[in-house]
Design a protein around this motif. Sequence first.
Motif, short mmCIF file in Angstrom:
data_model
loop_
_atom_site.label_atom_id
_atom_site.label_comp_id
_atom_site.label_asym_id
_atom_site.label_seq_id
_atom_site.Cartn_x
_atom_site.Cartn_y
_atom_site.Cartn_z
N MET A 82 0.87 -1.16 0.00
CA MET A 82 0.00 0.00 0.00
C MET A 82 0.91 1.22 0.00
N LEU A 112 2.48 -3.13 3.81
CA LEU A 112 1.70 -3.08 5.04
C LEU A 112 2.49 -3.69 6.20
N ARG A 119 4.97 -1.18 7.39
CA ARG A 119 4.31 -0.11 8.15
C ARG A 119 3.98 -0.56 9.56
N GLU A 177 -7.94 -1.04 6.02
CA GLU A 177 -7.22 -0.46 4.88
C GLU A 177 -8.10 -0.46 3.63
N CYS A 178 -8.97 -1.45 3.51
CA CYS A 178 -9.84 -1.55 2.34
C CYS A 178 -11.08 -0.67 2.45
N ARG A 194 -7.24 7.39 7.95
CA ARG A 194 -6.42 6.31 7.42
C ARG A 194 -5.10 6.18 8.19
N ILE A 205 -5.20 3.99 11.52
CA ILE A 205 -5.59 2.57 11.52
C ILE A 205 -4.72 1.75 12.47
#
Length: 75
Positions: free
Chosen positions: A10, A15, A18, A47-48, A61, A64
């Motif tokens: 992403m 991900l 992150r 995330e989606c 965002r 998260i």
Amino acid sequence: MTRDNIQIGMGHRSLNTRIDVYLSEVGFGLNPAQLRRARLRQIITLECASDAELASLGIRRDDILPFVFRDLLAA
């Protein structure tokens, strides 16, 4: 034993990267791999989600990871 062979990217960092960076920045001393696996489904679901869906949860965002790990870490 099942093995996760999911490659998720992403933006510019994956991900998984992150998540690792987040956990290391907040000074968490345990192996983040177990935490990542345990919460990966929730992270991917968020995330989606659209920005509007995230807003309905009261998060952005960028929030998260702190949201998913909120019970373990005070960010």
